[in-house]
Design a protein around this motif. Structure first.
Motif, mmCIF file in Angstrom:
data_model
loop_
_atom_site.group_PDB
_atom_site.id
_atom_site.type_symbol
_atom_site.label_atom_id
_atom_site.label_comp_id
_atom_site.label_asym_id
_atom_site.label_seq_id
_atom_site.Cartn_x
_atom_site.Cartn_y
_atom_site.Cartn_z
ATOM 1 N N MET A 29 37.985 34.108 22.903
ATOM 2 C CA MET A 29 38.630 32.860 22.486
ATOM 3 C C MET A 29 37.786 32.185 21.403
ATOM 4 N N PRO A 30 38.398 31.321 20.586
ATOM 5 C CA PRO A 30 37.613 30.627 19.556
ATOM 6 C C PRO A 30 36.464 29.857 20.200
ATOM 7 N N GLY A 31 35.293 29.937 19.617
ATOM 8 C CA GLY A 31 34.144 29.194 20.103
ATOM 9 C C GLY A 31 33.507 29.772 21.351
ATOM 10 N N GLU A 32 34.030 30.876 21.853
ATOM 11 C CA GLU A 32 33.536 31.440 23.105
ATOM 12 C C GLU A 32 32.429 32.472 22.837
ATOM 13 N N VAL A 33 31.455 32.534 23.758
ATOM 14 C CA VAL A 33 30.436 33.571 23.683
ATOM 15 C C VAL A 33 30.712 34.589 24.792
ATOM 16 N N VAL A 34 30.969 35.821 24.389
ATOM 17 C CA VAL A 34 31.302 36.872 25.350
ATOM 18 C C VAL A 34 30.173 37.904 25.339
ATOM 19 N N ALA A 35 29.736 38.313 26.513
ATOM 20 C CA ALA A 35 28.691 39.337 26.595
ATOM 21 C C ALA A 35 29.309 40.684 26.955
ATOM 22 N N ILE A 36 28.766 41.740 26.343
ATOM 23 C CA ILE A 36 29.184 43.107 26.688
ATOM 24 C C ILE A 36 27.953 43.780 27.287
ATOM 25 N N ILE A 37 28.079 44.271 28.503
ATOM 26 C CA ILE A 37 26.956 45.012 29.078
ATOM 27 C C ILE A 37 27.432 46.402 29.468
ATOM 28 N N GLY A 38 26.495 47.248 29.768
ATOM 29 C CA GLY A 38 26.843 48.615 30.151
ATOM 30 C C GLY A 38 25.685 49.539 29.860
ATOM 31 N N ALA A 39 25.693 50.683 30.538
ATOM 32 C CA ALA A 39 24.596 51.636 30.367
ATOM 33 C C ALA A 39 24.639 52.257 28.971
ATOM 34 N N ASN A 40 23.575 52.952 28.604
ATOM 35 C CA ASN A 40 23.573 53.683 27.337
ATOM 36 C C ASN A 40 24.731 54.677 27.324
ATOM 37 N N GLY A 41 25.431 54.738 26.208
ATOM 38 C CA GLY A 41 26.535 55.677 26.104
ATOM 39 C C GLY A 41 27.822 55.150 26.693
ATOM 40 N N ALA A 42 27.839 53.873 27.112
ATOM 41 C CA ALA A 42 29.061 53.320 27.689
ATOM 42 C C ALA A 42 30.100 53.003 26.616
ATOM 43 N N GLY A 43 29.663 52.955 25.357
ATOM 44 C CA GLY A 43 30.609 52.703 24.276
ATOM 45 C C GLY A 43 30.447 51.344 23.619
ATOM 46 N N LYS A 44 29.345 50.641 23.944
ATOM 47 C CA LYS A 44 29.166 49.279 23.414
ATOM 48 C C LYS A 44 29.050 49.284 21.889
ATOM 49 N N TYR A 206 32.007 41.338 29.897
ATOM 50 C CA TYR A 206 32.711 42.593 30.138
ATOM 51 C C TYR A 206 31.646 43.658 30.406
ATOM 52 N N CYS A 207 31.895 44.474 31.423
ATOM 53 C CA CYS A 207 30.975 45.584 31.650
ATOM 54 C C CYS A 207 31.706 46.887 31.337
ATOM 55 N N LEU A 208 31.148 47.671 30.403
ATOM 56 C CA LEU A 208 31.768 48.947 30.026
ATOM 57 C C LEU A 208 31.114 50.084 30.808
ATOM 58 N N GLN A 209 31.952 51.040 31.148
ATOM 59 C CA GLN A 209 31.412 52.233 31.776
ATOM 60 C C GLN A 209 32.184 53.437 31.271
ATOM 61 N N GLU A 210 31.481 54.337 30.639
ATOM 62 C CA GLU A 210 32.071 55.548 30.069
ATOM 63 C C GLU A 210 33.319 55.254 29.252
ATOM 64 N N ALA A 214 34.957 48.279 33.118
ATOM 65 C CA ALA A 214 34.776 48.438 34.556
ATOM 66 C C ALA A 214 34.785 47.087 35.258
ATOM 67 N N LEU A 215 34.550 46.035 34.476
ATOM 68 C CA LEU A 215 34.470 44.707 35.086
ATOM 69 C C LEU A 215 34.691 43.651 34.010
ATOM 70 N N GLU A 216 35.413 42.590 34.384
ATOM 71 C CA GLU A 216 35.536 41.458 33.482
ATOM 72 C C GLU A 216 35.440 40.203 34.337
ATOM 73 N N GLY A 217 34.691 39.186 33.888
ATOM 74 C CA GLY A 217 34.624 37.999 34.712
ATOM 75 C C GLY A 217 33.862 36.871 34.051
ATOM 76 N N ARG A 218 33.875 35.718 34.687
ATOM 77 C CA ARG A 218 33.097 34.594 34.172
ATOM 78 C C ARG A 218 31.627 34.825 34.467
ATOM 79 N N SER A 219 30.810 34.562 33.493
ATOM 80 C CA SER A 219 29.394 34.887 33.620
ATOM 81 C C SER A 219 28.722 34.131 34.753
#
Lengths: 234, 339, 286
Positions: A29-44, A206-210, A214-219
């Motif tokens: 969303m405008p003005g929003e800070v979103v984090a992407i986490i995930g293991a190496n190779g998850a596609g980040k 958002y948490c990426l996996q392969e 794999a997960l989305e939620g409020r921090s």
């Protein structure tokens, strides 16, 4: 509710010959800070490269302010107000510190960021503005990389692994500067290995996996258990 | 299921049989072909040899030379020098020209291997220019205007004109067989393995312990020697040499590059196909003069941009055919025939 | 005195060689492209100068006002239309495509202008000279040398002091990251080729005023430019000027010894430089 500034839907992306992202959907969303986490190779990093246009995809898979930008070139994406701080900083070695910043601002998009403001944010860069960017320490190089992206006065800032390989005290300096950067309504997507850090600066995660979400939620509400499960696919 | 690794395929076995029959037929050309046809075929064989050698250099060893005319001219001048100034019989002067070419190539390689990539290419051209300008200073061989092969040298080659023409033809055919056979043998040898690795990925080849400099050096010296021998044969046919003709970048490098690019670089079949296409175009369009050359340039550019693996690449992509069994094929015992 | 004269004339000639080299050096620096057709483009510019000056009845130096923009536009079109498609990790496509271009240009010029040597007529200035003791310095060679130095200085300034030069250097460093800065690689390369051919236009017209030319001499001019680049040291614009001067002096001293050795002497000095100082006389520090 306003429209999302960035909307990704059903994105399949390829890194070299391998599919790195599968049917990925997310939004910012405008003005929003979103984090992407995930293991190496998850596609980040593939995700960051796709949004910024370094990897080209189906046009409709990525929408920015409602416009389909998935198939645009990186320079066309940049002109629309998306700036990437790439993993590994990737400064221009034959340009001085100041020239690296100036090239970031070469599209002359209007906005609050200027050389003066970058120097106010990271004073050490002003002292060293005429030296080649290769002569700086890793932390200072990261400041240049962030400053270079800000000079474009983006509406969406993508930060890929900005703490990688830096000393904790430097990481703190850089993360302390973040709230000042996004407070003027800029949206940001942060890819970060340090989960605690990622959660503390973002509103959603958002948490990426392969290559899949794999997960989305409020921090502030996601639990460590949920993240661990999403992270390792347990 | 057991696997067998083979190199030959049905296509390549058929090609081998057809090749032998073709070779026998071509060897007998003096009995069935006219003088003009024989001259043309001789020229085709020599261009085929030049193209195969350039392909070995550029397509396999990554040595993109635009200066192979240096060795064509050197070979030609060696032939004229040895026969006119030293009195060596022409037949013996041909292999000697090859040896001279290889020997001269040694210091040249040491020098220009210091230039990388595209600069290497122009460096080879400078060498060819140095040879050309030096040849123009040799007044015993006519200086800038060149010289002809004296009649007694020509007569000593064989009895009568027909016998001489046949000899020149057989020599050209022989050198083409030699060059293609040698290229085939090299590509199947350890050196060939190193070259293929080099062509595909120089960094990986280095990490496999392949001595890149040495591999490239051997290929450069060998092609230089053979190119000089071909040069001697070219000017035995022409009977006259001058610096501009001997060291012509258009005749001995531009055409050769176009042949390889159009046929398909990095394959043995490519130069053969390219030579046939080149001569077919030349025989039908050469009357157009410069327009023909412009068209050739356009075709080469279009092929390079649209089908970088050339005509043979297009054919192979469609049919998977390989006339020269070089690549290894893994085949399950349960599978029948070839893919 | 003949020797001093040879050195002075060689120096002036070297300015022209530096102009041959400058365009070559610029495009190699920005996009790692070595343009085999560079010499033929120089000759093309000379013929354009010939056509423009005869059709409009103007002095060849005035004709530059048209030849320079025409060549620049041609360069931009050539780069975007053809050459950009050849760039990549593989060395062969750009080399072979520019080689094909060279053959096309050469034969195209042959078709239009025939093989007869031509010369650009610069009028009275061609014979006027400045007398310094027993040394006669032609105004024309002096003017050309001054122009060459000015153009080299301008390129140096452009490369290190302007936004365009910054874009060139950034794209040369990291093409994909430059793209992230909003720089369209294809356009930046087009501009670099346009600039290179603008310089080439001046080089071609100067060449045509100095000596007679015909469609076949492109290869030789490419080699002179290339030698100047390597002698001076890769990536050093002032070095290229020095390389051109070294080449020019070598040639005129060679010619002084024996008229047949002029070009040969330049090649020999070039080969000696590769043997003794393979990175050139003034390599860039990094």
């Amino acid at each position: 509710m306003s429209e999302p500034i960035l909307a990704i839907s059903a994105l399949d992306a390829y890194y070299a010959d391998f599919q790195a992202l599968y049917d990925l959907s997310m939004h910012v969303m405008p003005g929003e800070v979103v984090a992407i986490i995930g293991a190496n190779g998850a596609g980040k990093t593939t995700l960051m490269r796709s949004v910024s246009g370094l990897i080209r995809n189906a046009p409709e898979a990525i929408r920015y302010r409602g416009e389909a930008i998935g198939a645009l070139r990186a320079d066309q994406v940049a002109a629309r107000g998306i700036a990437l701080v790439p993993e590994g900083r990737l400064l221009f070695p034959s340009l001085s510190v100041e020239e690296n910043l100036l090239i970031g601002g070469q599209m002359h998009r209007p906005g609050p960021w200027s050389l003066e403001r970058i120097y106010a944010l990271f004073p050490v860069l002003q002292e060293r503005r005429l030296v080649p960017s290769t002569a700086l320490s890793g932390g200072q190089q990261q400041m240049v990389a962030i400053g270079r992206a800000l000079m474009a006065n983006p509406d969406l800032l993508l930060l890929d692994e900005i703490s990688l390989g830096l000393a904790p005290v430097i990481i703190k300096t850089i993360y302390d500067a973040l709230p000042g950067i996004v407070e003027e309504g800029m949206a940001a997507v942060i890819v970060e290995q340090d989960i605690a850090k990622a959660l503390s600066v973002s509103s959603r995660v958002y948490c990426l996996q392969e290559g899949r979400t794999a997960l989305e939620g409020r921090s502030d509400v996601v639990t460590r258990e949920a993240i661990a499960a999403a992270y390792f696919g347990m | 299921m057991t696997h067998a690794v083979t190199r030959s395929s049905r296509t390549s076995r058929i090609a081998a049989v057809v090749g032998v029959v073709l070779l026998l037929g071509l060897s007998a050309a003096p009995w069935w072909a006219g003088r003009a046809d024989m001259r043309l075929m001789g020229e085709i064989f020599l261009y085929l040899s030049l193209a195969t050698l350039w392909n070995l250099l550029a397509g396999y060893a990554g040595l993109v030379s635009v200066g192979q005319q240096a060795y064509v001219g050197l070979g030609g001048y060696a032939l004229f020098g040895l026969t006119i100034l030293v009195g060596v019989p022409a037949i013996w002067a041909i292999p000697l020209a090859g040896i001279i070419g290889a020997l001269v190539a040694v210091p040249v390689a040491v020098l220009i291997f210091r230039l990388r990539g595209a600069y290497f290419a122009i460096g080879t051209w400078v060498i060819a220019e140095v040879f050309r300008l030096t040849a123009a200073q040799v007044s015993a061989l006519g200086g800038g205007s060149g010289t002809s092969l004296p009649a007694d040298v020509v007569r000593a080659m064989a009895e009568g004109r027909d016998a001489r023409e046949a000899l020149a033809y057989w020599l050209a055919l022989g050198v083409a067989v030699l060059v293609i056979g040698l290229a085939f043998a090299i590509l199947r040898s350890r050196l060939g393995l190193a070259l293929t690795a080099l062509r595909d990925n120089e960094l990986a080849a280095r990490s496999l312990g392949i001595d890149i400099w040495r591999t490239k050096f051997i290929v450069y010296i060998a092609t230089a020697g053979l190119t000089a021998m071909i040069g001697a044969l070219i000017f035995i046919q022409k009977l006259r040499i001058s610096p501009d003709a001997g060291f012509s970048v258009n005749d001995w490098t531009a055409f050769v590059i176009f042949i390889v690019v159009i046929g398909g670089i990095g394959t043995l079949e490519g130069p053969i196909l390219g030579t046939l296409v080149f001569f077919a175009l030349r025989e039908t369009l050469a009357d157009l003069g410069t327009i023909y050359l412009i068209a050739l340039g356009v075709v080469a550019i279009v092929v390079m941009l649209r089908a970088p693996s050339g005509l043979w690449g297009l054919i192979r992509a469609r049919a998977g055919a390989e006339l020269f069994p070089i690549s290894h094929r893994v085949r399950g015992e349960t599978q029948q025939g070839d893919r | 005195m003949d020797w001093i004269n040879a050195i002075v004339q060689g120096t002036l000639l070297g300015g022209l060689y530096a102009l041959f080299a400058a365009g070559l050096s610029l495009i190699f620096g920005v996009m790692r492209l070595v343009n085999i057709a560079h010499g033929d483009l120089i000759v093309l510019a000379a013929y354009l100068g010939l056509s423009v000056s005869t059709v409009l009845g103007i002095h060849p130096l005035v004709a530059l006002a048209l030849v320079v923009p025409i060549m620049a536009a041609l360069g931009y079109g050539l780069q975007r239309g053809i050459l950009n498609r050849t760039l990549g990790d593989d060395l062969l496509p750009p080399l072979l495509v520019t080689f094909g271009l060279s053959v096309i240009l050469q034969n195209g010029l042959l078709e239009i202008y025939s093989a007869d040597p031509q010369k650009l007529q610069a009028g009275a200035i061609e014979t006027a000279s400045l007398q310094l003791g027993s040394l006669a310095l032609g105004y024309l060679p002096l003017l050309m040398f001054a122009c060459s130095v000015a153009i080299i200085a301008g390129l140096q300034w452009m490369f290190y002091r302007t936004a365009l030069g910054r874009a060139f250097r950034a794209t040369s460093d990291r093409q994909d990251v430059a793209q992230l800065m909003g720089l369209n690689r294809a356009h930046v390369f087009g501009l670099a080729m346009a600039l290179a051919l603008a310089v080439t236009a001046v080089a071609g017209v100067f060449l045509g005023i100095r000596t007679s030319f015909d469609p076949s001499i492109g290869g030789g001019r490419l080699i002179f430019g290339f030698e100047a680049v390597i002698i001076g040291g890769l990536g050093n614009i002032w070095g290229t000027l020095a390389g051109g001067v070294v080449l020019g002096i070598s040639q005129s001293i060679g010619a002084e010894i024996n008229p047949g050795w002029q070009v040969l002497a330049g090649h020999v000095v070039f080969l000696a430089i590769i043997a003794l100082r393979p990175r050139g006389l003034f390599p860039r520090m990094d």
